[in-house]
Scaffold this active site. Structure first.
Site, mmCIF file in Angstrom:
data_model
loop_
_atom_site.group_PDB
_atom_site.id
_atom_site.type_symbol
_atom_site.label_atom_id
_atom_site.label_comp_id
_atom_site.label_asym_id
_atom_site.label_seq_id
_atom_site.Cartn_x
_atom_site.Cartn_y
_atom_site.Cartn_z
ATOM 1 N N GLU A 314 0.797 -1.233 0.000
ATOM 2 C CA GLU A 314 0.000 0.000 0.000
ATOM 3 C C GLU A 314 0.830 1.283 0.000
ATOM 4 O O GLU A 314 0.517 2.212 0.729
ATOM 5 C CB GLU A 314 -0.928 0.016 1.234
HETATM 6 C C1 TNX Z 1 -4.423 -3.764 4.607
HETATM 7 S S1 TNX Z 1 -3.178 -5.983 3.488
HETATM 8 C C2 TNX Z 1 -3.135 -3.643 5.106
HETATM 9 C C3 TNX Z 1 -2.952 -3.269 6.497
HETATM 10 C C4 TNX Z 1 -4.247 -3.144 7.224
HETATM 11 C C5 TNX Z 1 -5.187 -4.219 6.776
HETATM 12 C C6 TNX Z 1 -6.474 -4.248 7.525
HETATM 13 C C7 TNX Z 1 -1.913 -5.178 3.787
HETATM 14 C C8 TNX Z 1 -0.685 -5.768 3.335
HETATM 15 N N1 TNX Z 1 -2.020 -3.999 4.426
HETATM 16 O O1 TNX Z 1 -2.214 -2.078 6.572
HETATM 17 O O2 TNX Z 1 -4.006 -3.262 8.594
HETATM 18 O O3 TNX Z 1 -5.467 -4.025 5.419
HETATM 19 O O4 TNX Z 1 -7.240 -5.355 7.164
#
Ligand code: TNX
Length: 490
Positions: A314
């Protein structure tokens, strides 16, 4: 103590109380009931070679409180015994007869897996913390068992809410019962930094201070001594700790502590909300790479296991070109310090990911590997333990959907990518909404057991899993584990 279990052997009336040989999670590869049951008594001994003393101790520690028996550990004995033996084999073999329960395996990790099977073959009262009146019978027969995938993982997010070493140890106890052999610790994020780094001390002094975490609740961090103690505790249960420092996004807490890690040199405000994708290290600054290398070096030195996870998810505040440039420099640093790089699936955009393990968290039903060749599957709509079970689940999030127990169980890792590319599966537990161990347990169980079965067992059968989970409930109850009673389990 007459425990009415739905699964009992129908061999001899005297053995009615024994748990059926196959009522084990994860389901063993081969189960052959037959012969005479073994009865654990105050005269039973544990026989183990010196090199398997640790496994013998874990076994004794599991059986002593509820039985009240001494269960001495010896190197040789002609008494009725539980014997542990290492030899040549993949996985373990467990045979139960009148005079002996023999567990043999290729190594101590295999013996430990066999011990976890044996614990589930005893009545649920075996998990009580104080002596119980019970007939400690184990049904006769043989189990031959081996893991489907080498990596069976769980992840705990210590950044959004810090969880203490005592809580992490309790979690290790619970997951290792299901033959999960990796615990990935998410140690840094926008809201907090949870591992001591000597060369950048403000990371924890500021990023681990009281009030760091979602809603400003919690705070805290692992000292190096505390972390080493966790690594050792996990290793005694054949669990490898996989540390993660998330970069180049999810770094707000680091930038609050060290403003030079932003492009304009200005410290951002601390964050206690749950937004994602807004922070980024400054890709063009050299200090970014000094920071990354120092952290990787210190973390590698704390890590006996092969993997070091550098996040990479992300990074919406980093341009794609910058992201690739960053990973091209940082992924090789992991190898420089002797570890295999591991990261969320986004890192596959960088050619340097060729030697890395990808953790697939996306929702698409097919994994396309551009550079990497090994993947750990954690599809968010199946394996994310922080997703709500149903719309009325009081904890958790729902961006990837609702995940009832059957949804967590009924999928096939090989439908995502070829079997040879799969290192294993992992069930991540993000902790935006989870503050204490009860919260963690409620979200993890029974779904963690479902993911563990996918990672271990060659067969997948919902009806059988449902029955075995139902039969498992008294064990969680006895241990005070706060699991979710799914209407799907009944
Ligand atoms: C996505 S999935 C994230 C996290 C969050 C999570 C909550 C991923 C690699 N990153 O930063 O905590 O969703 O479900």
């Amino acid at each position: 103590l007459a425990l009415a279990l739905p699964l009992t052997t129908a061999q001899a009336p005297a053995e009615k109380a024994a748990v059926a040989l196959g009522s084990v999670i994860p389901a063993p590869s081969e189960v052959r009931p037959g012969g005479t049951a073994f009865r654990l008594t105050d005269r039973t001994v544990i026989e183990a070679p010196r090199g398997s003393r640790n496994v013998a101790e874990r076994l004794a520690e599991a059986l002593r409180p509820a039985t009240g028996y001494r269960l001495p550990i010896v190197e040789r004995s002609s008494s009725r015994k539980i014997s542990l033996r290492t030899g040549h084999r993949d996985g373990y073999r467990l045979t139960v007869g009148r005079d002996e329960i023999a567990i043999s395996a290729g190594d101590n990790a295999g013996l430990f897996a066999g011990v976890q099977t044996l614990r589930q073959l005893l009545p649920p009262a075996i998990d009580a913390a104080t002596p119980q009146r019970a007939r400690w019978l184990v049904a006769g027969g043989e189990i031959v068992d081996r893991p489907r995938f080498a990596y069976r993982g769980a992840m705990l997010d210590l950044a959004r809410h810090f969880h203490t070493p005592a809580e992490v140890k309790r979690y290790i106890d619970e997951i290792s019962r299901f033959k999960v052999n990796h615990l990935h610790l998410h140690l840094s994020d926008d809201q907090g930094w949870r591992i001591q780094i000597d060369s950048w001390p403000r990371l924890t002094a500021v990023g681990g201070a009281p009030g760091t975490g979602v809603d400003g609740v919690g705070g805290g961090y692992l000292t190096k001594a505390g972390y080493r103690d966790l690594v050792r505790y996990a290793a005694e249960r054949y669990v490898t700790i996989v540390p993660e420092i998330d970069m180049p996004g999810h770094v707000n807490a680091a930038q609050v502590a060290y403003p030079e890690l932003t492009c304009d040199g200005v410290a951002p405000p601390p964050r206690t909300d749950t937004a994602v994708g807004y922070s980024s290290l400054c890709i063009g600054k050299e200090v970014t790479y000094r920071f990354a290398e120092d952290v990787i070096r210190e973390l590698a030195a704390l890590t006996p296991g092969p993997y070091l996870h550098i996040g990479g998810d992300e990074a919406h505040a980093t341009s794609e070109a910058d992201y690739v440039a960053f990973q091209q420099r940082v992924l090789p640093l992991v190898a420089k310090y002797g570890k295999t790089a591991y990261g969320w699936n986004e890192i596959d955009q960088a050619p340097a990911a060729a030697d890395a393990v990808l953790q697939y968290w996306n929702l698409e039903p097919t994994v396309t590997l551009r550079h990497a060749s090994k993947v750990v599957l954690s599809p968010a709509n199946r394996a994310y333990l922080d997703m709500k079970y149903t719309p009325s689940t009081p904890l958790g999030l729902s961006w990837a959907g609702y995940i009832e127990v059957r949804t967590a169980y009924d999928w096939d890792p090989t439908s995502y990518v070829a079997e040879r590319a799969i290192l294993g599966v992992e069930a991540p537990l993000w902790s935006e909404t989870l503050r204490d161990l009860d919260d963690i347990e409620f979200m993890a169980f029974p779904r963690l057991a479902a993911i563990a079965e996918l990672g271990w067992s060659p067969h997948r059968d919902w009806e059988s899993f449902r029955e075995r989970i139902r039969a498992y409930y008294p064990r969680w109850e006895t241990r005070g584990v706060d699991f979710y009673r799914s209407p799907q389990i009944g």
